[in-house]
Design an enzyme around this catalytic site. Structure first.
Site, PDB file in Angstrom:
ATOM      1  N   GLU A  63       6.722  -5.425   3.186  1.00  0.00           N
ATOM      2  CA  GLU A  63       7.845  -6.172   1.830  1.00  0.00           C
ATOM      3  C   GLU A  63       8.912  -5.437   2.276  1.00  0.00           C
ATOM      4  O   GLU A  63       9.807  -5.026   1.897  1.00  0.00           O
ATOM      5  CB  GLU A  63       7.571  -5.603   1.086  1.00  0.00           C
ATOM      6  N   GLU A 116      -1.844  -8.249  -1.891  1.00  0.00           N
ATOM      7  CA  GLU A 116      -1.235  -7.438  -3.249  1.00  0.00           C
ATOM      8  C   GLU A 116      -0.759  -7.868  -4.595  1.00  0.00           C
ATOM      9  O   GLU A 116      -0.400  -8.717  -4.358  1.00  0.00           O
ATOM     10  CB  GLU A 116      -0.127  -6.646  -3.224  1.00  0.00           C
TER      11      GLU A 116
HETATM   12  C1  GCO Z   1       5.813  -3.161  -3.852  1.00  0.00           C
HETATM   13  C2  GCO Z   1       4.769  -1.643  -3.029  1.00  0.00           C
HETATM   14  C3  GCO Z   1       3.765  -1.117  -3.458  1.00  0.00           C
HETATM   15  C4  GCO Z   1       4.035  -1.178  -5.588  1.00  0.00           C
HETATM   16  C5  GCO Z   1       3.329  -2.253  -5.993  1.00  0.00           C
HETATM   17  C6  GCO Z   1       3.557  -1.922  -7.356  1.00  0.00           C
HETATM   18  O1  GCO Z   1       4.573  -3.765  -3.145  1.00  0.00           O
HETATM   19  O2  GCO Z   1       6.524  -2.882  -4.360  1.00  0.00           O
HETATM   20  O3  GCO Z   1       4.110  -2.406  -1.705  1.00  0.00           O
HETATM   21  O4  GCO Z   1       4.114   0.215  -3.200  1.00  0.00           O
HETATM   22  O5  GCO Z   1       3.827   0.175  -5.539  1.00  0.00           O
HETATM   23  O6  GCO Z   1       3.402  -3.832  -5.594  1.00  0.00           O
HETATM   24  O7  GCO Z   1       5.026  -2.367  -8.210  1.00  0.00           O
END
Ligand code: GCO
Length: 477
Positions: A200, A391
């Site tokens: 990200e 994710e």
């Molecule tokens: C993100 C990160 C994670 C977060 C998850 C929840 O995508 O922000 O990869 O570290 O913890 O997304 O916010």
């Protein structure tokens, strides 16, 4: 047994008729689902995602150098309850048991990130062998159990020593990052065949250098723009180094993406949505696809050109083997005088839902169609070969009752979002994997430990792990 059959069986039971032995065998707490893994195809990857700073702890153990998140969380007032990741889930010591738990829930990809300052404490120069050895232990623990290790090279925890020299805003970062990637690829490339360069980039550049809500806590649009451009170059450079060192590897990188809708079809809101889409969805994926910066929708982004050096346009491109999609919520955009330059902001999610049950514990809107929309958006780009949902997940206020966590809201969330992933797949989009955020409850950045995203509950006072019903739901999927 899918949801419809189960409901029919339960109706039969309710009518006082006999319930099938199969239903009795199926623990109905984990049975609600509209599909099975076979619906996604034999090659579909099912896994979990984690990140070094959020789970490892051992922040200064065995030679690890300070990261920007160590520094940031040790400052008062930055993190909810002034919490930090000094200990977190103590994964550094408990990795073997945690990977055992992953095996128990039948998800066979473990996505984790490497802490740059554990490998190279000062960010460049001498290597810390104990740091190198730790990740060998983690990788071996996966391989011994038939679990695929997928490595994210960078998940926000920049060595503080490099931040002291400007961090991502200093173009020297390209050389330092390249050195780090080379060392890690050489070290683990014979064992690890799935790699992601960044997690990200919009998040760590935007929240770290513009909003100041994440490490290193800077609020400076000039630094932000430099960080964006240097990150875009490193994104491609990291891909090139990985492909050279691990020619049989699958090389990807991940992006936070949201469906972005205008509040109404009024021109000012439609154009505001296009600017937010350029900033939050297109800014990093389009340069690597050879499309440059999305200044068509957001003319201010043309100022990035002033930071570029001759030849950068070419250096920004890389043909990744897969693109990681990370989706949590929808954004409804409206014209606004704040923030200046973008002249747009987000309608508060709680104004979009009928009741609180449609919000997660992060205050994010549960909007399953959004993951279909972002998969379709990425699939539409020429040059995208494969998409992995690297994710997706949700925080809910879980509690342990008699050794169990009945997180039915989270099961319902997964059922709805996976239905949308399956919809995209059935329409022929190249979505080939789904990783849950996250294996276990962990340090949720500025929100500290309050939000719980795990399939496994962590009691931070005792470090006791408890598989939640959602973990069993995936086990039985
Ligand atoms: C993100 C990160 C994670 C977060 C998850 C929840 O995508 O922000 O990869 O570290 O913890 O997304 O916010």
């Amino acid at each position: 047994m899918n949801r419809r059959e189960l409901l029919k069986q339960m109706a039969i039971g309710a009518a006082g008729l006999s319930i099938s032995p199969q239903l009795m065998a199926t623990n109905s707490r984990f049975s609600f689902r509209d599909f099975s893994k076979t619906d996604f195809g034999a090659d579909f990857k099912w896994g979990v995602a984690t990140a070094a700073y959020q789970i490892e702890g051992a922040w200064n153990t065995d030679g690890k150098g300070e990261s920007v998140w160590d520094r940031f969380t040790h400052k008062k007032g930055k993190i909810h309850n002034n919490e930090n990741g000094d200990i977190a889930c103590d994964f550094y010591h408990r990795y073997n048991d945690d990977i055992d738990l992953l095996k128990q829930i039948n998800l066979n990809v473990f996505r984790f990130s490497i802490s740059w300052s554990r490998i190279i404490p000062q960010g460049r120069g001498s290597v810390n062998q104990k740091g190198i050895d730790f990740y060998h232990r983690v990788i071996d623990a996966c391989l011994e159990r038939g679990i695929e290790p997928w490595i994210t090279l960078y998940h926000w925890d920049l060595p503080q020593a490099l931040e002291d020299k400007g961090g991502w805003a200093n173009r020297d970062i390209i050389a330092h990052f390249s050195e780090y990637v080379y060392i890690v690829a050489k070290e683990y490339g014979t064992k690890v065949k799935h790699w992601m360069v960044f997690n990200e980039p919009m998040a760590f550049t935007g929240l770290g250098y513009l909003a100041g809500l994440h490490a290193p806590g800077k609020k400076n649009i000039g630094l932000f723009k430099k960080a964006v451009h240097h990150t875009v170059v490193c994104q491609a450079e990291g891909g090139r180094i990985l492909r050279e060192i691990v020619p049989d590897g699958e090389i990807g990188t991940t992006f936070s993406l949201s469906a972005i809708h205008p509040k109404t079809q009024q021109k000012k809101h439609v154009e505001a949505a296009r600017r937010m889409d350029a900033m939050f969805n297109r800014l990093f994926i389009e340069p690597c696809l050879g499309l440059g910066y999305p200044s068509d929708a957001f003319p201010y982004l043309r100022t990035l050109d002033k930071i570029m050096l001759p030849g950068d346009e070419e250096k920004m491109k890389f043909d990744f083997d897969f693109h990681g999609v990370q989706n949590y919520f929808r954004i409804v955009s409206q014209f606004s005088l704040f923030p200046p330059m973008m002249w747009a902001n987000q309608v508060k999610p709680k104004k979009l839902v009928n009741d609180k049950s449609e919000l997660t514990d992060m205050g994010w809107e549960v909007y399953p169609e959004g993951i279909y929309e972002v998969i379709a958006k990425v699939a539409a780009y020429k040059g995208v070969k494969k998409i992995i949902v690297t994710e997706n997940g949700a925080a809910f206020p879980d509690v342990v009752i008699d050794g169990q966590v009945h997180d039915h809201q989270r099961i319902d969330f997964f059922n709805k979002y996976l239905n949308q992933v399956l919809r995209a797949k059935k329409e022929g989009m190249p979505v080939e994997g789904y990783f849950v955020w996250s294996l276990m409850d962990n340090f949720e950045w500025a929100e500290g430990f309050k939000p719980r995203f795990g399939l496994i509950h962590v009691d931070y006072n005792t470090q006791k792990r408890t598989i939640k019903d959602s973990g069993y739901w995936f086990r039985d999927l």
